[in-house]
Every structure is written in C-alpha cells, then in structure tokens.
Design a protein around this motif. Sequence first.
Motif, PDB file in Angstrom:
ATOM      1  N   PRO A  25      29.782  49.325  48.491  1.00  0.00           N
ATOM      2  CA  PRO A  25      29.783  50.300  47.460  1.00  0.00           C
ATOM      3  C   PRO A  25      29.774  48.656  45.979  1.00  0.00           C
ATOM      4  CG  PRO A  25      31.576  50.561  48.250  1.00  0.00           C
ATOM      5  CD  PRO A  25      31.089  50.349  49.997  1.00  0.00           C
ATOM      6  N   PRO A  26      29.386  48.436  44.903  1.00  0.00           N
ATOM      7  CA  PRO A  26      29.041  47.543  43.864  1.00  0.00           C
ATOM      8  C   PRO A  26      30.612  47.235  43.585  1.00  0.00           C
ATOM      9  CG  PRO A  26      27.339  49.447  43.181  1.00  0.00           C
ATOM     10  CD  PRO A  26      28.194  49.727  44.350  1.00  0.00           C
ATOM     11  N   LEU A  27      31.324  48.055  44.029  1.00  0.00           N
ATOM     12  CA  LEU A  27      32.588  48.073  43.132  1.00  0.00           C
ATOM     13  C   LEU A  27      33.626  47.044  43.930  1.00  0.00           C
ATOM     14  CD1 LEU A  27      34.266  48.859  40.319  1.00  0.00           C
ATOM     15  CD2 LEU A  27      35.362  50.783  41.425  1.00  0.00           C
ATOM     16  N   ALA A  28      33.908  47.556  45.310  1.00  0.00           N
ATOM     17  CA  ALA A  28      34.434  46.992  46.419  1.00  0.00           C
ATOM     18  C   ALA A  28      33.621  45.165  46.503  1.00  0.00           C
ATOM     19  CB  ALA A  28      34.136  47.371  47.735  1.00  0.00           C
ATOM     20  N   SER A  29      33.028  45.165  46.376  1.00  0.00           N
ATOM     21  CA  SER A  29      31.670  43.738  46.503  1.00  0.00           C
ATOM     22  C   SER A  29      32.439  42.532  45.253  1.00  0.00           C
ATOM     23  CB  SER A  29      30.193  44.168  46.402  1.00  0.00           C
ATOM     24  OG  SER A  29      29.614  43.647  44.975  1.00  0.00           O
ATOM     25  N   PHE A  30      32.697  43.872  44.240  1.00  0.00           N
ATOM     26  CA  PHE A  30      33.136  42.776  43.605  1.00  0.00           C
ATOM     27  C   PHE A  30      34.428  42.692  42.607  1.00  0.00           C
ATOM     28  CE2 PHE A  30      35.437  43.805  38.487  1.00  0.00           C
ATOM     29  CZ  PHE A  30      34.650  42.577  38.531  1.00  0.00           C
ATOM     30  N   PHE A  31      35.703  43.280  43.438  1.00  0.00           N
ATOM     31  CA  PHE A  31      36.720  43.257  43.987  1.00  0.00           C
ATOM     32  C   PHE A  31      36.835  42.102  44.730  1.00  0.00           C
ATOM     33  CE2 PHE A  31      38.317  47.258  41.914  1.00  0.00           C
ATOM     34  CZ  PHE A  31      38.892  46.221  40.643  1.00  0.00           C
ATOM     35  N   LEU A  32      36.045  42.067  46.536  1.00  0.00           N
ATOM     36  CA  LEU A  32      36.092  41.237  47.214  1.00  0.00           C
ATOM     37  C   LEU A  32      35.543  39.612  46.596  1.00  0.00           C
ATOM     38  CD1 LEU A  32      36.262  41.760  49.788  1.00  0.00           C
ATOM     39  CD2 LEU A  32      34.283  41.085  50.459  1.00  0.00           C
ATOM     40  N   LYS A  33      34.473  39.745  45.437  1.00  0.00           N
ATOM     41  CA  LYS A  33      34.048  38.297  45.209  1.00  0.00           C
ATOM     42  C   LYS A  33      34.559  37.539  44.003  1.00  0.00           C
ATOM     43  CE  LYS A  33      29.579  38.818  44.093  1.00  0.00           C
ATOM     44  NZ  LYS A  33      28.049  39.693  43.195  1.00  0.00           N
ATOM     45  N   ARG A  34      35.820  38.794  43.129  1.00  0.00           N
ATOM     46  CA  ARG A  34      37.218  38.085  42.878  1.00  0.00           C
ATOM     47  C   ARG A  34      37.801  37.866  43.242  1.00  0.00           C
ATOM     48  NH1 ARG A  34      36.494  37.965  36.978  1.00  0.00           N
ATOM     49  NH2 ARG A  34      38.556  37.803  37.137  1.00  0.00           N
ATOM     50  N   LEU A  35      38.070  38.051  44.583  1.00  0.00           N
ATOM     51  CA  LEU A  35      39.753  38.142  45.178  1.00  0.00           C
ATOM     52  C   LEU A  35      38.912  36.334  46.295  1.00  0.00           C
ATOM     53  CD1 LEU A  35      41.903  39.549  46.132  1.00  0.00           C
ATOM     54  CD2 LEU A  35      40.405  40.070  47.868  1.00  0.00           C
ATOM     55  N   LEU A  36      37.820  36.091  46.033  1.00  0.00           N
ATOM     56  CA  LEU A  36      37.351  35.080  46.670  1.00  0.00           C
ATOM     57  C   LEU A  36      38.027  33.494  45.620  1.00  0.00           C
ATOM     58  CD1 LEU A  36      34.567  35.617  49.246  1.00  0.00           C
ATOM     59  CD2 LEU A  36      37.152  35.363  49.644  1.00  0.00           C
ATOM     60  N   THR A  37      37.308  34.415  44.304  1.00  0.00           N
ATOM     61  CA  THR A  37      37.670  33.468  43.825  1.00  0.00           C
ATOM     62  C   THR A  37      39.184  32.382  43.236  1.00  0.00           C
ATOM     63  OG1 THR A  37      36.944  34.379  41.426  1.00  0.00           O
ATOM     64  CG2 THR A  37      35.288  32.932  42.368  1.00  0.00           C
ATOM     65  N   ALA A  38      39.943  34.139  43.015  1.00  0.00           N
ATOM     66  CA  ALA A  38      40.930  34.133  42.601  1.00  0.00           C
ATOM     67  C   ALA A  38      41.627  33.077  43.610  1.00  0.00           C
ATOM     68  CB  ALA A  38      41.363  35.667  42.048  1.00  0.00           C
ATOM     69  N   LEU A  39      41.949  33.695  45.218  1.00  0.00           N
ATOM     70  CA  LEU A  39      42.381  32.850  45.904  1.00  0.00           C
ATOM     71  C   LEU A  39      42.429  31.356  45.801  1.00  0.00           C
ATOM     72  CD1 LEU A  39      42.213  34.777  49.262  1.00  0.00           C
ATOM     73  CD2 LEU A  39      43.893  34.838  47.982  1.00  0.00           C
ATOM     74  N   PRO A  40      41.561  30.672  46.011  1.00  0.00           N
ATOM     75  CA  PRO A  40      41.292  29.428  45.090  1.00  0.00           C
ATOM     76  C   PRO A  40      42.913  29.656  44.335  1.00  0.00           C
ATOM     77  CG  PRO A  40      39.501  29.738  45.244  1.00  0.00           C
ATOM     78  CD  PRO A  40      40.476  31.216  46.084  1.00  0.00           C
ATOM     79  N   VAL A  41      42.222  29.727  43.211  1.00  0.00           N
ATOM     80  CA  VAL A  41      43.277  29.727  41.468  1.00  0.00           C
ATOM     81  C   VAL A  41      44.311  29.546  42.325  1.00  0.00           C
ATOM     82  CG1 VAL A  41      43.377  30.202  39.594  1.00  0.00           C
ATOM     83  CG2 VAL A  41      41.399  30.339  40.533  1.00  0.00           C
ATOM     84  N   LEU A  42      44.692  30.907  42.980  1.00  0.00           N
ATOM     85  CA  LEU A  42      46.371  31.059  43.088  1.00  0.00           C
ATOM     86  C   LEU A  42      46.953  30.164  43.925  1.00  0.00           C
ATOM     87  CD1 LEU A  42      47.078  34.616  44.222  1.00  0.00           C
ATOM     88  CD2 LEU A  42      48.121  33.514  42.079  1.00  0.00           C
ATOM     89  N   PHE A  43      45.911  29.031  44.761  1.00  0.00           N
ATOM     90  CA  PHE A  43      46.451  28.807  45.522  1.00  0.00           C
ATOM     91  C   PHE A  43      46.807  27.385  45.413  1.00  0.00           C
ATOM     92  CE2 PHE A  43      46.064  24.499  49.016  1.00  0.00           C
ATOM     93  CZ  PHE A  43      47.468  25.241  49.936  1.00  0.00           C
TER      94      PHE A  43
END
Lengths: 264, 268, 326
Positions: free
Chosen positions: C2-20
């Motif tokens: 579903p588009p919302l889930a993939s949106f969240f996944l994509k955002r998580l993937l960019t947020a993780l390196p930032v958090l790191f």
Amino acid sequence: MTETYLNVRNLNVSYGKTIAIRNVSLQLAKGDRLALIGMSGSGKSTLAMAIAGLLPKQAHIEGTIDFAGRRPKLGSDIGVLFQDASGSLDPVMKVGDQIAEVVMTHLGMSWISARVRAAELLDRVKIPKALSRLNSYPHEFSGGQKQRIALAAALAGNPSILIADEPTSALDTVIQKHIVDLLGELVKDGGLTLLFVTHDIALASQQADQIAVIYQGEVVEAGASGQLLREPRHPYTKALINTHISLDRPRSKRLPQIDMAGLQ
Amino acid sequence: MKTLNLEAKIGAILLVLLVLMALFAPLIAPGDPLAISGEAMLRPFASEAHWLGTDRLGRDVLAGLVHGTRTTLLVAFFSAAAALIVGSIVGTLSGFLGGLADIVLMRITEAFQTVPGFLLALATISVTGPSVPTLILAISLGNWTQAARVTRAEVLSLRERDFVAAARTLGMRPLEIAFREILPNAFGPTASLAAISVATAILIEAALSFLGFGDPNRVTWGSMIAEGRTVLRAAPYLSIVPGIALVVTVLSIHLIGRGLSHTERLQP
Amino acid sequence: MPPLASFFLKRLLTALPVLFIVLVGSFLLLEAASGDAVDAYIARSGTLDAQQIAQLRMEWGLDQGPLYRFEAYVTALAQGDLGWSTAFERPVTSVIAERLPVTLLLMSIATGLAFFLGSLLGIAAGARPGSVRDRLLSTGSLALYAVPGFWLGLVLIVVFAVDLRWLPIGGMESIASGKAGLARMADIAVHLVLPVCALAMVYLALYLRLMRDRMAEIWRDPFVKGLEARGLTRRRIVWRHVARNAVLPVITMLGWQSAAMLGGSVVVESVFSIPGFGRLAAEAVARRDTPLLLGVLLCSAITVIIANLLVDLAYGKLDPRVRIGR
Ligand SMILES: Nc1ncnc2c1ncn2[C@@H]1O[C@H](COP(=O)(O)OP(=O)(O)OP(=O)(O)O)[C@@H](O)[C@H]1O
Ligand SMILES: [Mg+2]
C-alpha cells in the motif's frame, strides 16, 4: 441589420512610451464572429484584453467600450480563453469546482446544481466521462483537454461574447483542429459573439465572418472575410495572404516573416 | 551596488552606529563594565553619572550596554562567517562531486538540521566550557546547514553552464573548477543568507548567556537581562533595556538583509 | 505494498542514517565529556574511595576502548535505555518521559497559534501586495521577528503578571490547588497563555512573511488572470485560490520549525519555570549531566524527524500534485 452590440470607440492603449493601440473603433452585432489578425507585437492581444478589461495596471487606456449601454462584465458578459490553458486553471483545485464556482458567482445557483451544470459543461466540451472527471485536478488532463476545460469555465457564466486570444497556438496541429472545431460549434450553437485573435489567416477565414487586420496598433483594414481575402486593399494584408499561411503547415513556418520595409 | 531602499538604509545606519559603539566602547564607557561604579539600583535618567541607571550591584547599565555590543557583534559576525564558509564548502563539494559524497554530505547536513541548533550549541558549550571562541564554534555548528543546502542547489544549476564546460576543456581539475569557478558564482545567493545567519547567531548567543552559559568574563546583553530578572518586580528596566538593544540590533540586520536580497524570499 | 506503507518505509530508510549520524555525534560529545561526568558524579556523591572510583569507571566502560563503549551505548539505546541521569539519580528515559509531554503541549499550541494567526495576517498583507496594510504588516512582522522569545517572556511577565496581575507569573499549574478535571485544565491553560505567546510570536512573524511573500508570487502566476477573466470576486480569488496555493509551501516549513521551537522552549521554559523538556536541557548542562543531555539531543532529533514525517504526510494529503507512495 442587427443593432450594435459591442461598441468600441477611439480606443488608445499605451504602455508608458510604447503605444500599443492607436485610435481603434469596432462595432460588433450579436452573433458576429470577428477575427483579429496581424503579426507578432501588432497589438492584437492588447486590443482583445482592453475590451475584456484585463490589461495590466501599467497600461494607460483611453476611449470607450460600451456593451448594451454599459461596460461589459467579465464572466457573465464576456468569456475569455487564453493561449496557455494551464495558465488559466488553478493547479490545486478540482476542475469541477473551478467551473462550478463560476456558475455560482454569475448564475446564483446552489453548490449542488452548480456542480451538475459543471458536469454538463465538461460534457459539452467533450471531456469523456465528464461526471467522474469533475474531481480531477488540472495536471491530470492533457494540454488539449485543459484548453477544453478552460473553455468550459469561460462559458460557465453564460457570457454572450467570447474572446479567444490564440487559443490553439500552444497546441499541436491535430489537437488545434479539434479545439477550433469545438469552438466553432459552441459559438454557432450558443449564438455567441466571437472575437478571435490569431496569426493564422486561414484559421481566421474559417472561424470568422469578419476580419480586422491590425498593423502597428491600428486597424488597417476590416471587412467580411471572403471579400477581404479576395480583394485585399492594404499592402500588409496582401503580404499576409501571400505567405499562404494555412493550418496544414507546421507551426514554425506559419509565423509571417514579412519584410515590412517594402510595404511602407 | 544597487541603490538601497529606505528600510535597508535605516538598517545600515543602525548597524554602523552599533559597530562604532563596539569599536569605541572603552572611550564611551571607560573602565571595566563589570566593576561596581556607584550606588545600586539607580533608576534611568536619575543620575548624571549613570544615564541608564545601575544594576543590583551598582554596575553602570550604559557601560554594560556599550561593552555588550562588542561581545554580541564579535560572536555573531564570526560565527555567521564560519557557518557560511563551512556551509558553502560542504555545499560546493556535495553539489560538485555528486554520487556517494553527495549522499553522505547531505545526510550529515540533515543530521545537523535535525538537532535543534540551540541544543547543539548548549551541548557544545557544556563540553568546551564558555569562552568567545568556543561560543563561536558552538553557534556555527548549528548554523551552517542552510548555507550548505543553498550553495548545493546553486552549484547543481551552475555546473551545467557554459563556463564550467569551458574550464573543463581548459583542463582544470574538478576540485579546482569547484572552488575557482563554481564557488564564487554560487556565493551570491549564499551571501543573502548572511543576514539570517548573523541574526540567528545574535539570538543564540543572547539566549546562551541569558541561561548563564556565556563567557563569564564579559558583559553580554543576555547576561544583563538575566541579572535584571532577579529584581524584575523592583527594577524591570534592568531586563528591558538590554533587550531593546538586542531587538534593535537584530532588526537592523534583518532590514539590511531584506534590502539586499533580490527575491525577498530567502529573508522571511 | 500500500502506498502509505511504502511511504513510511522509504522515510524510515532515509531517517535511519540521519539518526545514526546524530548518534555518533552524541557519542563523540559523550566521549569528550565523560571524564567530567565521573568527576562530577564523584564531586556530588562526596567521599568515594579509589576502589569505588575504579568500579564506577569500569561500569561506565571507561577502562575499555571507545569502540567498545560505542557498541555498549548503541546496544543500550536499542533497548530504550538512554543511560543513567546523574543529576536526577534516575534513568534518563523516565526523566524525559516525564518532561516531554509538557513541552509537546506547549509547542503544539504555540505552533497552532503562530501558524493560524500568522497565515491570517499574511493573507491580509498578501491580499494586496504593496498596499499600506501590506507595508505595515510586513514591517511589523520584521520587527517582531527580531524579538528574542525569552525577553518577550520577561516583558509579558512584567506587564501581565506583575503590573496587571491578570495572569500567573510562571509554573505549569497552581501548586497544591487540589484542582481536578476541567478546573485543573483551565488552571493549566491560564498558566500557559504567556509562555505560549513568548514562544509563538517569532514564528507568527515568520509565517506572516512567508505567507505574504508566497502570495505576492502567486499573484504574478498567469492562472490568476484566468480567474479574474471569469469574473470571480476578489475575495474569492484571494481566499480560495491565491491563499490556498500560497499556504502549501508554507506548511512544509512546519516540520523544520519544530526544531527551532524546541530550541526556543529551553529559554522560554526557564523564564516561566515550566518543568518541561527544554528546561531539562539547560538543567543537564548546568548540572553536568551528560547522559541526560545526550538523551535530550537524541529525543529532540527523533521529535523533529517525526514532526517532518507528519508534515510531509499532511502535505501529501493537501497538495493534489503530490501523491504519497508514487
Ligand atoms: N505589459 C506590457 N508592458 C509593456 N509593453 C507591452 C506590454 N504588453 C504588450 N506590450 C507592447 O505592446 C505591443 C503590442 O503587444 P501585444 O501583446 O498586444 O501584441 P500581439 O499582437 O498580441 O503579439 P503576439 O502575436 O506576439 O501575441 C508590443 O509592442 C508589446 O511590446
Ligand atoms: Mg498576443
């Protein structure tokens, strides 16, 4: 002889030092179809927009524009169609709402009936599945479709005059033809008075029963289109006809590149 | 330079006055501004010797104000300059190198944006201790990201242009092109960020010294406001006067920035 | 997907390196300060003998290499353990959990107020760019934009709490008032009026200007001429079209603004003695409580990331040209 409907007298328009329109007078009767032709920069758009009352603030206007004894009102007396369709539609509002708000403003209908009317209008401009497309946004339509929607919005307030400023020159040839045919059909069916701005003399003769030729801000020649094409009097008109501009040619070759030095 | 509008002129005049005040502080108010110079808690305009009155301990408010200009302008200009320089270098590298370097640099930029600038400054000060150089470092740490983004965007649009291609055919090395040809051209939009950076730096410095994390050996407007706060009921002017100085300074910078920026868009 | 889930996944993937990266940064700060932390702890807890100190150093991993400590730090973090607050003698997580809601409440009211009033005034100014009203509002917003929140807070206290006595001078609610339910909520609301104003004003000025400048740009867009050509009322063009188009990019500012506002809450909460997350940061520094400070940094980074995520989500809903997940 029909009575004069739209009467433009001694119109002068200048932008600072540039004089764009010099002493132009025009009379249109109900149902007349007039084409304004002339080369780029001659003042066609300025004249059309002056009549519509849409000139920018820096334009200085003199003369009178009279419509049944008063100034024409935008939307309900005059509908305007521009060259760039996407440039006349709000990118973030549903097209149905954009048409319906014009209906509400000018015809005092309720929101529901305005939406119904919007669907009818979309259908009249031949948008397929009109009812379901009411909720689409401009970017979800093609260029030609956007121009049709702009036409529907321009006609939504039931104006009796339609001003079209090169409504097809941003579109490719095949779509141009569709829009031109649609425009002709709507004008005929609705008994609209048409003011059509174009570079294209063939298009002008096909769409309009009268032609006015503008050269450097002046109407140098005007008359019934057949007559004017057969017996042009002004050298500029002759030159325009001689370039054989027609719809069949690619657009790039149609722009009249006329050496004016020889005509003076 | 194009003619400045009225707002920018007012801003420029104010700023020049402030700079003069900072430069000639020892002449305007001789002596140590932190020294007790008279009776405590004199009201403004009550005494010839202390135009703006004295604080809780009897220190001259005018002297504090004048010397405070020095700290404020010093810290603000240097940290804004550092932020802009670092930001433009990161932005240029990121935009010009592209690829993995771009991704890494932009993630780092984003990480710095994600941590509130003031907290970052606070944390840095807590490690380094407060002094003018560490304040400059601490404030610029949270202030360079916008310059990096703007420069990067500018570089991305510039690198496609003719003169870069010309430099390439002349055989300049990529980094040479980046810093000799692209950076100077990208600097224009970045410079219009300068006003915002200076203003931000002033406000952060003031807030830090208000909380007691400023340089303890210098008068600052923030510390004067904090000082006055302890006697807020009895002598509100002690907090209000230095605050007005702050507002005037920041406003003058915004006025200049808005006058200089062509688009008026960067400057809110 | 579903588009919302993939949106969240994509955002998580960019947020993780930032958090790191934030994590590495925090850890480096911790390293730079950790000696002090032990010293501070020792100083506070008084007499510790050499053996106890050694014990403490071992517990905190100070006898091991930095990589070991980083690994331990990240492992603990992954379990939601932000370490031990030396100042509060409690886990950092529990201190922050207690303080964060207060600040989030303060910030969301202030953001709402700033965005709502700021946009309204911005529309008033941008309805006729260049008019007298526009010039007044624009200049006013510029002046307001120069006012530091903590000083504004003090001025508000002098006027409304000390002189007029209309509002309380500080605190989150009346102490030991025994109020509950609605009465308590009203009490908290009264206490929050001044801090919210002090925190919101700068952003009100910011949104006013952003909105006004965007509207001035939209007026130059050709579609506005198309709307005029249809004879729509000016009122309708201003509110339904120009303002509506202008507000979209302004909304995107809300996410990053949360970072700046978190910073602002530090001073404003100190001025009004509000026991919030912002003041916690100041306390952590003042009391040399580095684990707490790092917890605060990390949590604010997460707050900002979430705020940006929510804003992007809202933007995707509001701007028809953006479709989330596509
Ligand atoms: N906003 C304006 N400000 C100043 N001068 C203008 C403005 N609009 C048009 N002009 C000038 O007025 C003259 C007439 O322009 P106008 O747009 O009416 O020509 P046109 O016949 O419609 O040309 P085209 O076929 O290219 O659309 C030109 O000389 C043009 O430069
Ligand atoms: Mg034209």
